[in-house]
Design an enzyme around this catalytic site. Structure first.
Site, short mmCIF file in Angstrom:
data_model
loop_
_atom_site.label_atom_id
_atom_site.label_comp_id
_atom_site.label_asym_id
_atom_site.label_seq_id
_atom_site.Cartn_x
_atom_site.Cartn_y
_atom_site.Cartn_z
N TYR A 166 1.03 -1.23 -0.18
CA TYR A 166 -0.18 -0.08 -0.08
C TYR A 166 0.83 1.37 0.00
O TYR A 166 0.65 2.40 -0.63
CB TYR A 166 -1.00 -0.16 1.33
CG TYR A 166 -1.98 1.01 1.44
CD1 TYR A 166 -2.90 1.24 0.67
CD2 TYR A 166 -1.79 1.97 2.54
CE1 TYR A 166 -3.87 2.18 0.74
CE2 TYR A 166 -2.66 3.11 2.73
CZ TYR A 166 -3.90 3.13 2.00
OH TYR A 166 -4.65 4.13 2.03
N LYS A 170 0.96 4.39 -2.88
CA LYS A 170 0.59 5.39 -2.46
C LYS A 170 1.68 6.65 -2.65
O LYS A 170 1.51 7.69 -2.90
CB LYS A 170 0.27 5.46 -1.07
CG LYS A 170 -0.99 4.99 -0.83
CD LYS A 170 -2.19 5.44 -1.83
CE LYS A 170 -3.62 5.08 -1.25
NZ LYS A 170 -4.78 5.44 -2.29
#
Length: 301
Positions: A166, A170
């Site tokens: 993640y 991001k």
């Protein structure tokens, strides 16, 4: 000052069936935008799918007097993204705003994480931002107007245990934004990022209920909607949660010139305090500014 309005503007919000995306879509519609409510309708880990969530948000918008249509495409599917764009253009003939919000989680420590889980999260968050942005890019260039808001996270900006996939996605989105804001400038396309802290399906198991109550998605949405407006900056990373807002920036220290003759590992070690000294640090507007600094130092500046 006058209220911010979006009359005559068309917005696409991905992952808008619930949580943050739903609030973004509702507020844009309340302020006059025509909205494509995109949501695959899958679970937090990306499995499954249903159009019910997106349809429900569309009905909310219509009940309040707004205009909206739903789309159930995955943001990772080329044909699905093309369909989403076609629906918007067939219905309203333009696209002014893209809020790339869709995402999933597959949290595990890196030691326990399967590569498949890494690739899936990277695909949904990063490519699921790139593909819709690419699909609207030429439309916005021809209009000489566009506002794109991408969704980053403190996990990417600063790290978070168990979220290497993640976090990588991001922060990758920030690199994407940094170049898009440069390439879009001449056509009045502003590209910004939101780093939200909010109570959603993706965070409900991470915090106690009392904290979640203070982190309602609607406390983030005003920042996102501002970044969708004509007055929006470009290249900003807006952090938001619980009604608080701040900017995140990437800084580079002034550093030190160590010369070229006899340059060694030990010189880097021995000058680490100068290399890391924050005095004179700067947030660059483009990668070339770093090169300019190095050439300045080479010239004795």
């Amino acid at each position: 000052m006058a209220d911010i309005r979006f009359d005559g503007k068309v917005a696409i919000v991905t992952g808008a069936g619930g949580g943050l995306g739903r609030q973004h879509a509702l507020e844009l519609a309340r302020r006059g935008a025509k909205v494509v409510v995109n949501d695959l309708g899958g679970s937090v880990d990306g499995s499954g799918g249903s159009s019910a969530a997106a349809d429900a948000v569309v009905e909310e918008i219509k009940a309040a007097g707004g205009e909206a249509i739903s789309n159930g495409s995955s943001v990772t599917d080329d044909a699905g993204v093309a369909l989403m764009i076609k629906q918007a253009m067939d219905q309203w003939g333009r696209i002014d705003i893209l809020v790339a919000n869709a995402g999933i989680l597959r949290d595990k420590s890196f030691a326990k994480m399967e590569i498949a889980d890494f690739e899936l999260v990277l695909n949904v968050h990063l490519m699921g931002t790139v593909k819709p942005a690419k699909a609207v890019w030429d439309i916005m260039r021809e209009q000489n107007y566009g506002r794109i808001v991408v969704t980053t996270s403190s996990s990417g900006l600063y790290g978070n245990f168990g979220q290497s996939n993640y976090g990588a996605a991001k922060l990758g989105i920030i690199g994407f934004m940094n170049t898009l804001r440069l390439e879009g400038a001449k056509n009045n396309i502003h590209v910004n990022a939101i780093a939200p802290v909010a109570a959603t399906r993706m965070t409900e198991n991470l915090m106690p209920p009392a904290v979640l109550e203070r982190l309602k998605p609607e406390y983030v949405t005003p920042g996102v909607v501002y970044l969708c407006s004509e007055e929006a900056p470009t290249g900003a990373i807006l952090t938001a949660g619980a009604g608080a807002f701040a900017l995140s920036r990437i800084y580079e220290t002034e550093g030190v010139y160590l010369g070229e003759g006899g340059l060694s590992v030990e010189e880097v070690r021995d000058n680490w305090s100068k290399i890391s000294d924050p005095e004179g640090q700067a947030a660059y507007a483009a990668g070339g500014e770093q090169s300019q600094k190095f050439f300045r130092k080479l010239s004795g500046g």
